[in-house]
Scaffold this motif. Structure first.
Motif, PDB file in Angstrom:
ATOM      1  N   ALA A 162       0.850  -1.191   0.000  1.00 46.84           N
ATOM      2  CA  ALA A 162       0.000   0.000   0.000  1.00 46.84           C
ATOM      3  C   ALA A 162       0.886   1.242   0.000  1.00 46.84           C
ATOM      4  CB  ALA A 162      -0.948  -0.036   1.194  1.00 46.84           C
ATOM      5  N   GLY A 163       0.514   2.268   0.766  1.00 49.65           N
ATOM      6  CA  GLY A 163       1.212   3.548   0.714  1.00 49.65           C
ATOM      7  C   GLY A 163       2.696   3.467   0.993  1.00 49.65           C
ATOM      8  N   ASP A 164       3.090   2.739   2.042  1.00 44.04           N
ATOM      9  CA  ASP A 164       4.510   2.619   2.376  1.00 44.04           C
ATOM     10  C   ASP A 164       5.277   1.900   1.275  1.00 44.04           C
ATOM     11  OD1 ASP A 164       4.055   3.926   4.721  1.00 44.04           O
ATOM     12  OD2 ASP A 164       4.181   2.163   6.009  1.00 44.04           O
ATOM     13  N   ALA A 165       4.679   0.840   0.737  1.00 40.24           N
ATOM     14  CA  ALA A 165       5.339   0.090  -0.336  1.00 40.24           C
ATOM     15  C   ALA A 165       5.495   0.950  -1.591  1.00 40.24           C
ATOM     16  CB  ALA A 165       4.541  -1.173  -0.664  1.00 40.24           C
ATOM     17  N   LEU A 166       4.523   1.819  -1.859  1.00 41.96           N
ATOM     18  CA  LEU A 166       4.635   2.747  -2.995  1.00 41.96           C
ATOM     19  C   LEU A 166       5.806   3.706  -2.784  1.00 41.96           C
ATOM     20  CD1 LEU A 166       0.853   3.587  -3.553  1.00 41.96           C
ATOM     21  CD2 LEU A 166       2.276   2.105  -4.968  1.00 41.96           C
ATOM     22  N   ASP A 167       5.958   4.210  -1.551  1.00 40.44           N
ATOM     23  CA  ASP A 167       7.083   5.097  -1.239  1.00 40.44           C
ATOM     24  C   ASP A 167       8.416   4.373  -1.428  1.00 40.44           C
ATOM     25  OD1 ASP A 167       5.182   6.963  -0.577  1.00 40.44           O
ATOM     26  OD2 ASP A 167       5.400   6.703   1.596  1.00 40.44           O
ATOM     27  N   GLN A 168       8.480   3.130  -0.954  1.00 41.35           N
ATOM     28  CA  GLN A 168       9.717   2.351  -1.072  1.00 41.35           C
ATOM     29  C   GLN A 168      10.050   2.064  -2.532  1.00 41.35           C
ATOM     30  OE1 GLN A 168       8.867  -1.026   1.440  1.00 41.35           O
ATOM     31  NE2 GLN A 168       8.797   0.257   3.284  1.00 41.35           N
ATOM     32  N   SER A 169       9.016   1.849  -3.338  1.00 43.54           N
ATOM     33  CA  SER A 169       9.235   1.610  -4.770  1.00 43.54           C
ATOM     34  C   SER A 169       9.847   2.837  -5.439  1.00 43.54           C
ATOM     35  CB  SER A 169       7.906   1.263  -5.458  1.00 43.54           C
ATOM     36  OG  SER A 169       7.385   0.063  -4.947  1.00 43.54           O
ATOM     37  N   ILE A 170       9.384   4.023  -5.046  1.00 39.16           N
ATOM     38  CA  ILE A 170       9.947   5.260  -5.594  1.00 39.16           C
ATOM     39  C   ILE A 170      11.405   5.411  -5.169  1.00 39.16           C
ATOM     40  CG2 ILE A 170       9.821   7.794  -5.466  1.00 39.16           C
ATOM     41  CD1 ILE A 170       6.756   7.470  -5.224  1.00 39.16           C
ATOM     42  N   THR A 171      11.694   5.151  -3.888  1.00 37.89           N
ATOM     43  CA  THR A 171      13.069   5.240  -3.385  1.00 37.89           C
ATOM     44  C   THR A 171      13.994   4.299  -4.153  1.00 37.89           C
ATOM     45  OG1 THR A 171      12.254   5.790  -1.169  1.00 37.89           O
ATOM     46  CG2 THR A 171      14.516   5.012  -1.331  1.00 37.89           C
ATOM     47  N   SER A 172      13.541   3.053  -4.335  1.00 43.43           N
ATOM     48  CA  SER A 172      14.365   2.056  -5.033  1.00 43.43           C
ATOM     49  C   SER A 172      14.577   2.425  -6.494  1.00 43.43           C
ATOM     50  CB  SER A 172      13.705   0.676  -4.944  1.00 43.43           C
ATOM     51  OG  SER A 172      13.583   0.274  -3.607  1.00 43.43           O
ATOM     52  N   PHE A 173      13.531   2.944  -7.150  1.00 42.40           N
ATOM     53  CA  PHE A 173      13.638   3.302  -8.564  1.00 42.40           C
ATOM     54  C   PHE A 173      14.640   4.440  -8.754  1.00 42.40           C
ATOM     55  CE2 PHE A 173      12.424   5.659 -12.342  1.00 42.40           C
ATOM     56  CZ  PHE A 173      12.235   4.663 -13.287  1.00 42.40           C
ATOM     57  N   ILE A 174      14.556   5.477  -7.916  1.00 39.45           N
ATOM     58  CA  ILE A 174      15.463   6.626  -8.037  1.00 39.45           C
ATOM     59  C   ILE A 174      16.903   6.198  -7.745  1.00 39.45           C
ATOM     60  CG2 ILE A 174      16.061   8.856  -6.998  1.00 39.45           C
ATOM     61  CD1 ILE A 174      13.050   9.337  -6.684  1.00 39.45           C
ATOM     62  N   LYS A 175      17.057   5.320  -6.779  1.00 44.48           N
ATOM     63  CA  LYS A 175      18.393   4.807  -6.455  1.00 44.48           C
ATOM     64  C   LYS A 175      18.979   4.033  -7.632  1.00 44.48           C
ATOM     65  CE  LYS A 175      20.680   1.903  -2.972  1.00 44.48           C
ATOM     66  NZ  LYS A 175      20.436   1.044  -1.764  1.00 44.48           N
ATOM     67  N   ARG A 176      18.126   3.216  -8.264  1.00 47.41           N
ATOM     68  CA  ARG A 176      18.588   2.371  -9.366  1.00 47.41           C
ATOM     69  C   ARG A 176      18.852   3.185 -10.632  1.00 47.41           C
ATOM     70  NH1 ARG A 176      14.632  -0.703  -8.975  1.00 47.41           N
ATOM     71  NH2 ARG A 176      13.321   0.032 -10.685  1.00 47.41           N
ATOM     72  N   LYS A 177      17.986   4.151 -10.947  1.00 46.45           N
ATOM     73  CA  LYS A 177      18.104   4.884 -12.213  1.00 46.45           C
ATOM     74  C   LYS A 177      19.057   6.077 -12.133  1.00 46.45           C
ATOM     75  CE  LYS A 177      15.450   6.999 -15.921  1.00 46.45           C
ATOM     76  NZ  LYS A 177      14.140   7.173 -16.578  1.00 46.45           N
ATOM     77  N   TYR A 178      19.029   6.771 -10.975  1.00 47.55           N
ATOM     78  CA  TYR A 178      19.796   8.017 -10.876  1.00 47.55           C
ATOM     79  C   TYR A 178      20.968   7.950  -9.904  1.00 47.55           C
ATOM     80  CZ  TYR A 178      15.729  10.050 -13.249  1.00 47.55           C
ATOM     81  OH  TYR A 178      14.725  10.338 -14.143  1.00 47.55           O
ATOM     82  N   ASN A 179      21.189   6.791  -9.255  1.00 45.01           N
ATOM     83  CA  ASN A 179      22.237   6.682  -8.227  1.00 45.01           C
ATOM     84  C   ASN A 179      22.077   7.758  -7.151  1.00 45.01           C
ATOM     85  OD1 ASN A 179      23.770   4.420  -9.023  1.00 45.01           O
ATOM     86  ND2 ASN A 179      24.675   5.615 -10.691  1.00 45.01           N
ATOM     87  N   LEU A 180      20.827   8.009  -6.777  1.00 46.48           N
ATOM     88  CA  LEU A 180      20.533   9.037  -5.779  1.00 46.48           C
ATOM     89  C   LEU A 180      19.740   8.410  -4.636  1.00 46.48           C
ATOM     90  CD1 LEU A 180      20.854  12.254  -5.556  1.00 46.48           C
ATOM     91  CD2 LEU A 180      18.381  12.277  -6.001  1.00 46.48           C
ATOM     92  N   LYS A 215      16.060  16.556  -4.002  1.00 46.46           N
ATOM     93  CA  LYS A 215      17.427  16.579  -3.466  1.00 46.46           C
ATOM     94  C   LYS A 215      17.700  15.281  -2.729  1.00 46.46           C
ATOM     95  CE  LYS A 215      17.153  21.592  -2.706  1.00 46.46           C
ATOM     96  NZ  LYS A 215      15.773  21.740  -3.228  1.00 46.46           N
ATOM     97  N   GLY A 216      18.946  14.833  -2.843  1.00 52.63           N
ATOM     98  CA  GLY A 216      19.340  13.608  -2.153  1.00 52.63           C
ATOM     99  C   GLY A 216      20.850  13.495  -2.113  1.00 52.63           C
ATOM    100  N   ARG A 217      21.322  12.274  -1.793  1.00 50.03           N
ATOM    101  CA  ARG A 217      22.771  12.047  -1.728  1.00 50.03           C
ATOM    102  C   ARG A 217      23.214  11.184  -2.897  1.00 50.03           C
ATOM    103  NH1 ARG A 217      23.647   9.016   2.962  1.00 50.03           N
ATOM    104  NH2 ARG A 217      24.403   7.184   1.876  1.00 50.03           N
ATOM    105  N   ASN A 218      24.201  11.690  -3.634  1.00 51.89           N
ATOM    106  CA  ASN A 218      24.755  10.968  -4.769  1.00 51.89           C
ATOM    107  C   ASN A 218      25.499   9.736  -4.257  1.00 51.89           C
ATOM    108  OD1 ASN A 218      26.115  10.074  -7.052  1.00 51.89           O
ATOM    109  ND2 ASN A 218      26.508  12.147  -7.810  1.00 51.89           N
ATOM    110  N   LEU A 219      25.118   8.545  -4.736  1.00 52.93           N
ATOM    111  CA  LEU A 219      25.750   7.313  -4.266  1.00 52.93           C
ATOM    112  C   LEU A 219      27.128   7.089  -4.881  1.00 52.93           C
ATOM    113  CD1 LEU A 219      22.617   4.972  -4.311  1.00 52.93           C
ATOM    114  CD2 LEU A 219      23.843   5.820  -2.302  1.00 52.93           C
ATOM    115  N   VAL A 220      27.470   7.856  -5.913  1.00 50.10           N
ATOM    116  CA  VAL A 220      28.781   7.702  -6.551  1.00 50.10           C
ATOM    117  C   VAL A 220      29.860   8.419  -5.751  1.00 50.10           C
ATOM    118  CG1 VAL A 220      30.136   8.134  -8.636  1.00 50.10           C
ATOM    119  CG2 VAL A 220      27.726   7.439  -8.831  1.00 50.10           C
ATOM    120  N   ASP A 221      29.634   9.699  -5.423  1.00 53.72           N
ATOM    121  CA  ASP A 221      30.653  10.465  -4.704  1.00 53.72           C
ATOM    122  C   ASP A 221      30.240  10.859  -3.287  1.00 53.72           C
ATOM    123  OD1 ASP A 221      28.814  12.494  -5.120  1.00 53.72           O
ATOM    124  OD2 ASP A 221      29.947  13.449  -6.728  1.00 53.72           O
ATOM    125  N   GLY A 222      28.997  10.521  -2.902  1.00 55.07           N
ATOM    126  CA  GLY A 222      28.555  10.801  -1.540  1.00 55.07           C
ATOM    127  C   GLY A 222      28.158  12.241  -1.280  1.00 55.07           C
TER     128      GLY A 222
END
Length: 360
Positions: free
Chosen positions: A194-212, A247-254
């Motif tokens: 539900a709502g929490d899982a939708l939020d987690q899906s967005i977090t995972s997608f942005i991490k995977r696509k943008y390294n953020l 805004k977030g933290r770049n996983l490449v350079d931190g």
């Protein structure tokens, strides 16, 4: 002219009694007081002191949610419910105690009677844990009602009549799908997506696509502002595809970094969860008796809960099922209103309650 003795007795009764209905949600908790309506609407978050083994609550609700991701190591912000059930018993009891105290206010020595809502798919152990947490929080008597039933009552569906009504309640932890007739649930499915899982899906997608890496509050904001379940109508120029700077933290350079996210990306991120919800609706329809199926075709499907506010979700479900879909009025409040209706009309609605914990 009103009888002054009766007025005095009523005032005394109100002073020493306190009947409340609680929508104990994974994301938010709503409290309904008999005669007053919804009086508390707070996030289900508790901030505790992390420096001691003894439970010491610093703050609850909005104040606690504001420090998620921003608190020092000495303060821990906890969401004590996960997927619609209690994950931390003591913190849940402390949170309920805080809300019950707020609700009962100046009524000294009052231990309220409580109607509390639980997901339809919980086990008896999980159901008992909810009762025990409410009792530990100070409730004199605890009665349980299943969330889809409460949502249907709060949405104004004819739950007591011999007709089929379909409710889809999408909260923070669970999506509840149920067909209701004659004050009972005929067919149901509860999916912990539900709502929490939708939020987690967005977090995972942005991490995977943008390294953020983004926090849960940012993910929720993205969902609310540009999230959608299906593409917008090409002819609707006012509500077309849109973007949002995050805004977030770049996983490449931190280092901190800004990016622009498109609504098409968010829709892609939400797809897997939405497929699970629509599949649960189809499975429930498949298990519905033919006579009630005919009623649902005539009356449509009603959406409640915070998930009902996701743009285009009603259109997606309608296209997948071929049945009209309606978003309830005040979908966030339906479960709490349903619990309140039971308090206000317990003589009429007593059949919907699980009275293992006592009679109202």
């Amino acid at each position: 002219m009103a009888n002054p003795i009766l007025q005095l007795l009523e005032a005394l009764r109100n002073m020493f009694t306190c009947d409340i209905g609680i929508d104990l949600g994974t994301a938010n908790t709503l409290v309904y007081m008999k005669g007053r309506g919804i009086i508390i609407r707070e996030p289900s978050v508790v901030a505790v002191d992390a420096r001691t083994d003894e439970l010491r609550v610093r703050c609850v609700g909005h104040e606690a949610k504001a420090i998620i991701g921003a608190a020092p190591n000495s303060i821990l912000a906890v969401r004590p419910l996960k997927d619609g059930v209690i994950a931390d018993f003591d913190i849940t009891a402390a949170m309920l105690q805080s809300f019950i105290r707020q609700a009962c206010g100046s009524r000294l020595f009052v231990r309220p009677r409580v109607v509390i809502c639980v997901p339809s798919g919980v086990t008896e152990v999980e159901r008992r844990a909810v009762r025990q947490a409410a009792a530990k929080a100070g409730a004199r008597q605890v009665t349980v009602i299943e969330e889809p039933m409460a949502a249907a009552i709060g949405a104004g569906l004819p739950t007591a009549e011999p007709v089929g009504s379909m409710i889809v309640d999408i909260g923070g932890g669970t999506a509840e799908v149920a067909v209701i007739s004659l004050s009972g649930i005929v067919a149901s499915r509860s999916v912990r997506c539900a709502g929490d899982a939708l939020d987690q899906s967005i977090t995972s997608f942005i991490k995977r696509k943008y390294n953020l890496l983004v926090g849960e509050r940012t993910a929720e904001q993205i969902k609310l502002e540009i999230g959608s379940a299906c593409p917008p109508d090409p002819t609707d120029t006012e509500h077309g595809e849109t973007t949002m700077e995050i805004k977030g933290r770049n996983l490449v350079d931190g280092l901190p970094k800004n990016i622009v996210v498109h609504s098409e990306d968010v829709r892609e991120a939400l797809l897997e969860c939405l497929v699970k919800i629509t599949s649960a609706i189809k499975e429930t329809l498949e298990r519905t008796p033919p006579e009630l199926s005919a009623d649902i075709i005539d009356r449509g499907i009603t959406l409640t809960g915070g998930g009902a506010l996701l743009r285009g979700l009603d259109q997606l479900i309608q296209s997948e099922t071929g049945i009209d879909v309606h978003v309830a009025e005040d979908p966030l409040d339906c479960v709490a209103k349903g619990a309140g209706a039971v308090l206000d009309h317990v003589d009429v609605l007593h059949d919907v309650l699980d009275t293992d914990g006592g009679h109202m």
